[in-house]
Design a protein around this motif. Structure first.
Motif, PDB file in Angstrom:
ATOM      1  N   THR A   5       0.820  -1.213   0.000  1.00  0.00           N
ATOM      2  CA  THR A   5       0.000   0.000   0.000  1.00  0.00           C
ATOM      3  C   THR A   5       0.855   1.265   0.000  1.00  0.00           C
ATOM      4  O   THR A   5       0.395   2.333  -0.428  1.00  0.00           O
ATOM      5  N   GLY A   6       2.083   1.161   0.484  1.00  0.00           N
ATOM      6  CA  GLY A   6       2.958   2.338   0.516  1.00  0.00           C
ATOM      7  C   GLY A   6       3.735   2.567  -0.764  1.00  0.00           C
ATOM      8  O   GLY A   6       4.273   3.663  -0.978  1.00  0.00           O
ATOM      9  N   LEU A   7       3.787   1.552  -1.643  1.00  0.00           N
ATOM     10  CA  LEU A   7       4.594   1.678  -2.851  1.00  0.00           C
ATOM     11  C   LEU A   7       4.126   2.792  -3.795  1.00  0.00           C
ATOM     12  O   LEU A   7       4.974   3.495  -4.362  1.00  0.00           O
ATOM     13  N   PRO A   8       2.806   2.963  -4.031  1.00  0.00           N
ATOM     14  CA  PRO A   8       2.418   4.072  -4.925  1.00  0.00           C
ATOM     15  C   PRO A   8       2.938   5.423  -4.452  1.00  0.00           C
ATOM     16  O   PRO A   8       3.373   6.252  -5.260  1.00  0.00           O
ATOM     17  N   LEU A   9       2.921   5.644  -3.150  1.00  0.00           N
ATOM     18  CA  LEU A   9       3.432   6.898  -2.594  1.00  0.00           C
ATOM     19  C   LEU A   9       4.926   7.030  -2.845  1.00  0.00           C
ATOM     20  O   LEU A   9       5.422   8.102  -3.221  1.00  0.00           O
ATOM     21  N   LEU A  61      12.825  -6.786   3.393  1.00  0.00           N
ATOM     22  CA  LEU A  61      12.002  -5.762   4.044  1.00  0.00           C
ATOM     23  C   LEU A  61      12.862  -4.638   4.615  1.00  0.00           C
ATOM     24  O   LEU A  61      12.594  -3.446   4.373  1.00  0.00           O
ATOM     25  N   ILE A  62      13.879  -4.998   5.366  1.00  0.00           N
ATOM     26  CA  ILE A  62      14.716  -3.978   5.983  1.00  0.00           C
ATOM     27  C   ILE A  62      15.500  -3.206   4.920  1.00  0.00           C
ATOM     28  O   ILE A  62      15.685  -1.979   5.018  1.00  0.00           O
ATOM     29  N   ALA A  63      15.919  -3.890   3.850  1.00  0.00           N
ATOM     30  CA  ALA A  63      16.635  -3.211   2.766  1.00  0.00           C
ATOM     31  C   ALA A  63      15.727  -2.213   2.048  1.00  0.00           C
ATOM     32  O   ALA A  63      16.156  -1.106   1.704  1.00  0.00           O
ATOM     33  N   SER A  64      14.452  -2.589   1.840  1.00  0.00           N
ATOM     34  CA  SER A  64      13.515  -1.703   1.143  1.00  0.00           C
ATOM     35  C   SER A  64      13.353  -0.379   1.883  1.00  0.00           C
ATOM     36  O   SER A  64      13.362   0.701   1.273  1.00  0.00           O
ATOM     37  N   PHE A 109      15.876  -1.089  -5.730  1.00  0.00           N
ATOM     38  CA  PHE A 109      14.658  -1.227  -4.933  1.00  0.00           C
ATOM     39  C   PHE A 109      13.726  -2.272  -5.537  1.00  0.00           C
ATOM     40  O   PHE A 109      13.135  -3.090  -4.822  1.00  0.00           O
ATOM     41  N   LEU A 110      13.570  -2.277  -6.860  1.00  0.00           N
ATOM     42  CA  LEU A 110      12.701  -3.249  -7.514  1.00  0.00           C
ATOM     43  C   LEU A 110      13.242  -4.664  -7.357  1.00  0.00           C
ATOM     44  O   LEU A 110      12.473  -5.623  -7.211  1.00  0.00           O
ATOM     45  N   ALA A 111      14.569  -4.815  -7.383  1.00  0.00           N
ATOM     46  CA  ALA A 111      15.162  -6.137  -7.183  1.00  0.00           C
ATOM     47  C   ALA A 111      14.838  -6.663  -5.779  1.00  0.00           C
ATOM     48  O   ALA A 111      14.523  -7.846  -5.593  1.00  0.00           O
ATOM     49  N   CYS A 150       5.776  -1.083 -11.813  1.00  0.00           N
ATOM     50  CA  CYS A 150       6.840  -1.366 -10.853  1.00  0.00           C
ATOM     51  C   CYS A 150       6.417  -2.364  -9.779  1.00  0.00           C
ATOM     52  O   CYS A 150       7.253  -2.762  -8.949  1.00  0.00           O
ATOM     53  N   PHE A 151       5.152  -2.780  -9.758  1.00  0.00           N
ATOM     54  CA  PHE A 151       4.717  -3.830  -8.845  1.00  0.00           C
ATOM     55  C   PHE A 151       5.031  -5.223  -9.393  1.00  0.00           C
ATOM     56  O   PHE A 151       4.897  -6.214  -8.676  1.00  0.00           O
ATOM     57  N   LEU A 152       5.432  -5.313 -10.654  1.00  0.00           N
ATOM     58  CA  LEU A 152       5.643  -6.610 -11.278  1.00  0.00           C
ATOM     59  C   LEU A 152       6.752  -7.444 -10.629  1.00  0.00           C
ATOM     60  O   LEU A 152       6.610  -8.658 -10.518  1.00  0.00           O
ATOM     61  N   PRO A 153       7.889  -6.859 -10.220  1.00  0.00           N
ATOM     62  CA  PRO A 153       8.906  -7.701  -9.578  1.00  0.00           C
ATOM     63  C   PRO A 153       8.383  -8.452  -8.361  1.00  0.00           C
ATOM     64  O   PRO A 153       8.679  -9.644  -8.180  1.00  0.00           O
ATOM     65  N   SER A 154       7.598  -7.784  -7.536  1.00  0.00           N
ATOM     66  CA  SER A 154       7.010  -8.455  -6.389  1.00  0.00           C
ATOM     67  C   SER A 154       6.060  -9.562  -6.840  1.00  0.00           C
ATOM     68  O   SER A 154       6.002 -10.643  -6.241  1.00  0.00           O
TER      69      SER A 154
END
Length: 483
Positions: free
Chosen positions: A281-285, A370-373, A386-388, A301-305
């Motif tokens: 939910t925070g990614l669009p922001l 998670l912590i890296a993101s 970030f996408l990786a 950009c949601f495709l990698p996940s």
């Protein structure tokens, strides 16, 4: 590894004890009696329809996110009030599966799929026609109520048609629907909202719901084992008795957290899902404010996940099946005997905790990603990196889901839909809480420390569930569910 399993044993059905008994697996199937009357092709079709139906709930939640600012402006709402269109949806998604799952165990899967898709389609149409915030929130609750049925009933359907040694692989395919929603939703919703307006997001969802309704009515067969056993000769395992009015109580299902193994499993389920959902939910922001991406490109950009979810779900399901079989044949080596019919396993039993043996791989990947993101966003580092990292968030979460979901179904084989509804309740309740808190966290402590808090909470749940991994069988014997 799967090729090392003796064919004569691997082809046998598995005798899973009832809910009131300890969930171990007997590798001595009833020769000549199928676990399910459906052909392999029909079962594959059932899994695909179930997965597509399971996609509607997370898809409906996430297709809406890219357009939320436009909805706020059109309905003249404030930022704090418009978030209730998200929170109300998640709360309904937590509560209603408890009701649907009980109904599915009582009356069968097919009528629940049909009725819920009818409710969902009406709710989606209501959202598209809303001209006030109150109407939109109410319609989102109706939409969520209908979409959430398959969250529990879907896992019950998989348990109906696949024996335990093949169930993990089937669950991996089924979970692709619910897990891909947070990834595909923003991509599809972003482009629809940008080109046709936010109301068409809900019209598309209404059309999707109508298609699923038709499939449920005209294509999907009834799979509930008690109902199927009345018409076909199948293996007499995992056939629940009819529920009485007293036992058909969602509050009793929620009370299963009184068992330590269930409480610890639900806790880890909730923490990892809450962190994953909050990240989604925070990614669009992040994409729009930090990287300056348009609404449509942000969805891409949601495709990698999403790709990570596919790989994690499929590999996780298969690996849990392999672990189950390997543990069974390790135990078999101690008690094997030869007979004219082939290899007999004797009294060898595989504990349900065998499915959790590789969970550390998925959760470990998720925690590191998670912590890296969080700190990549905090320091506004390269988008490619970030996408990786997002790929590993999806893969780790999906892999962990397979381990935990398969374990709970093995512990409650005759009420798989209901126990899945319970875990959906707890994880959705936590997701609704943390999503509501997340904007305040970002405003006060930033991306890095917000993600760090989710990291440490999830790490604590991972540490606690190690008790189930290593001592779960003993805990069940001492505190239940027991034989």
């Amino acid at each position: 590894m799967a090729n090392t399993v003796p064919e004569t044993v691997a082809s046998q059905s598995l005798d899973i004890k009832s809910l009131s008994e300890e969930p171990h697996i007997e590798l001595t199937g009833q020769a000549g009696v199928p676990y399910s009357p459906f052909s392999a092709r029909t079962r594959a079709m059932i899994v695909i329809i179930t997965a597509l139906t399971g996609l509607v709930s997370p898809l409906s939640a996430n297709m809406y996110y890219p357009s939320i600012q436009k909805v706020r402006d059109d309905l003249h709402a404030t930022q704090s009030s418009i978030t209730w269109t998200v929170t109300a949806y998640i709360i309904a998604m937590a509560v209603f599966p408890l009701i649907w799952s009980n109904l599915a165990d009582q009356f069968g899967r097919r009528p629940i799929y049909a009725l819920s898709m009818l409710v969902y389609t009406c709710g989606s149409m209501g959202c598209a026609l809303s001209h006030s915030l109150t109407a939109l929130i109410a319609s989102r609750v109706v939409q969520s109520a209908g979409a959430s049925a398959v969250q529990g009933a879907g896992a019950g359907t998989i348990s109906d048609i696949y024996p335990r040694e093949k169930r993990g692989t089937a669950l991996g395919i089924y979970y692709l629907g619910p897990l891909l929603g947070p990834c595909l939703g923003p991509l599809i919703g972003g482009y629809i909202g940008q080109s046709a307006g936010w109301r068409w997001v809900f019209w598309v969802l209404a059309i999707w719901g109508g298609v699923m309704l038709l499939l449920a009515v005209f294509v999907l067969p009834e799979t509930h084992r008690r109902l199927v056993a009345a018409k076909h000769t199948i293996e007499q395992v995992n056939i629940p008795p009819p529920l009485s009015l007293k036992s058909n109580n969602p509050l009793l299902d929620i009370a299963t957290v009184r068992y330590p193994v269930v409480a610890l499993t639900m806790f880890h389920f909730a923490m990892i899902f809450g962190a994953y959902f909050t990240n989604a939910t925070g990614l669009p922001l992040a994409f729009e404010n930090i990287y300056g991406l348009s609404q449509g490109i942000s969805g891409v950009c949601f495709l990698p996940s999403g790709v990570g979810c596919i790989i994690g779900s499929l590999t996780g399901g298969r690996i849990t099946d392999i672990l189950l079989l390997r543990r069974g044949f390790a135990l078999q080596a101690k008690t094997e005997s030869k007979s004219e019919a082939g290899l007999a396993v004797g009294s060898a039993k595989v504990p349900a905790e065998a499915r959790l043996g590789a969970m550390w791989v998925g959760t470990g990947l998720f925690l590191c990603a998670l912590i890296a993101s969080g700190w990549i966003l905090e320091h506004q580092l390269a988008l490619a990196g970030f996408l990786a990292v997002q790929f590993f968030i999806g893969a780790g979460m999906a892999f962990t889901f397979q381990c935990l979901g398969g374990y709970l179904i093995d512990v409650f084989p005759t009420s798989s839909a209901r126990i899945t509804g319970v875990q959906n309740f707890w994880r959705s309740a936590w997701a609704a809480t943390i999503v509501q808190l997340f904007p305040t966290m970002l405003e006060n402590i930033g991306w890095g420390w917000s993600y760090s808090i989710m990291f440490f909470i999830t790490l604590s749940s991972f540490a606690l569930i190690q008790v189930v991994v290593f001592r779960g069988s003993t805990l069940r014997q001492n505190y239940g569910p027991v034989e």
